[in-house]
Design a protein around this motif. Sequence first.
Motif, short mmCIF file in Angstrom:
data_model
loop_
_atom_site.label_atom_id
_atom_site.label_comp_id
_atom_site.label_asym_id
_atom_site.label_seq_id
_atom_site.Cartn_x
_atom_site.Cartn_y
_atom_site.Cartn_z
N THR A 109 0.85 -1.19 0.00
CA THR A 109 0.00 0.00 0.00
C THR A 109 0.88 1.24 0.00
O THR A 109 1.78 1.35 0.84
N ILE A 110 0.64 2.14 -0.92
CA ILE A 110 1.38 3.41 -0.97
C ILE A 110 0.42 4.52 -0.56
O ILE A 110 -0.68 4.63 -1.10
N THR A 111 0.85 5.32 0.41
CA THR A 111 -0.03 6.36 0.94
C THR A 111 0.54 7.75 0.69
O THR A 111 1.76 7.95 0.76
N ALA A 112 -0.35 8.68 0.43
CA ALA A 112 0.04 10.09 0.30
C ALA A 112 -0.05 10.80 1.64
O ALA A 112 0.25 11.99 1.74
N GLY A 113 -0.46 10.07 2.66
CA GLY A 113 -0.60 10.64 4.00
C GLY A 113 0.72 10.76 4.73
O GLY A 113 1.80 10.52 4.16
N SER A 114 0.65 11.09 6.02
CA SER A 114 1.85 11.35 6.82
C SER A 114 2.29 10.17 7.68
O SER A 114 3.35 10.22 8.31
N VAL A 115 1.47 9.10 7.73
CA VAL A 115 1.76 7.99 8.64
C VAL A 115 1.67 6.66 7.90
O VAL A 115 0.72 6.43 7.15
N ILE A 116 2.66 5.80 8.13
CA ILE A 116 2.58 4.44 7.63
C ILE A 116 2.89 3.47 8.78
O ILE A 116 3.53 3.85 9.78
N LEU A 117 2.43 2.25 8.64
CA LEU A 117 2.76 1.19 9.57
C LEU A 117 3.79 0.29 8.89
O LEU A 117 3.50 -0.31 7.84
N GLU A 118 4.99 0.23 9.46
CA GLU A 118 6.01 -0.65 8.91
C GLU A 118 5.75 -2.05 9.46
O GLU A 118 6.02 -2.36 10.61
N ILE A 119 5.19 -2.91 8.60
CA ILE A 119 4.79 -4.26 8.94
C ILE A 119 5.28 -5.18 7.83
O ILE A 119 5.26 -4.79 6.66
N PRO A 120 5.80 -6.37 8.17
CA PRO A 120 6.36 -7.23 7.11
C PRO A 120 5.36 -7.54 6.01
O PRO A 120 4.20 -7.87 6.27
#
Length: 198
Positions: A109-120
């Motif tokens: 998933t690629i997000t244009a937002g400010s937060v991502i969850l780094e998950i394997p």
Amino acid sequence: MEVTALCIKLLTIVMMPCEHDQKVNAASLHIDPNRAQFFVYESVTFYCEGVSYCEVVRESKGKISSCKTSNKKTSTGSSCTIKDVFPADSGKYWFEAEAGERSNSVNITITAGSVILEIPALPVMEGEAVTLTCRNKTTSSQTSADFYQYGDFINNSSTGNMIIYSVSKSNEGVYKCNISGAGESAESRLIVRGFGES
């Protein structure tokens, strides 16, 4: 003699699906960095192992045309790097080899937002230690974050990291995180494999 010939014929019929399964599983996909979420303009590299050459395929788009020119040989197969990813690049990916082999798949998933969850992005084995990191695009400092599984709050971390020291099947599921004032990540699935599972 007729019985023997019939047995051999039946054995051949039974063996054929097994050979086909081995062909399908001959190509193995790895991803670097091994995470399911990315910010826009980041890069992701897909590695194909087990066969000499593979092409990256996305479920909704077909073969990735840019990989035909950027595909590189490695000691164990080939690789392709997709640069400057965008939300439209989100989806399921796998490799297809020239002889028809198809690898395992990964969802990103690629997000244009400010937060991502780094998950394997790839499955983890039972008993392994797994770290989930809630990352804020606008700062590199550690930030307090809330973690959710299937939408239910499960943990708050002052460092933005949630460590599962010995992952089990009960930890498998859909996760997301939230950083106060920055926003919420997308949801991604943590896949846990038991011993002996492919």
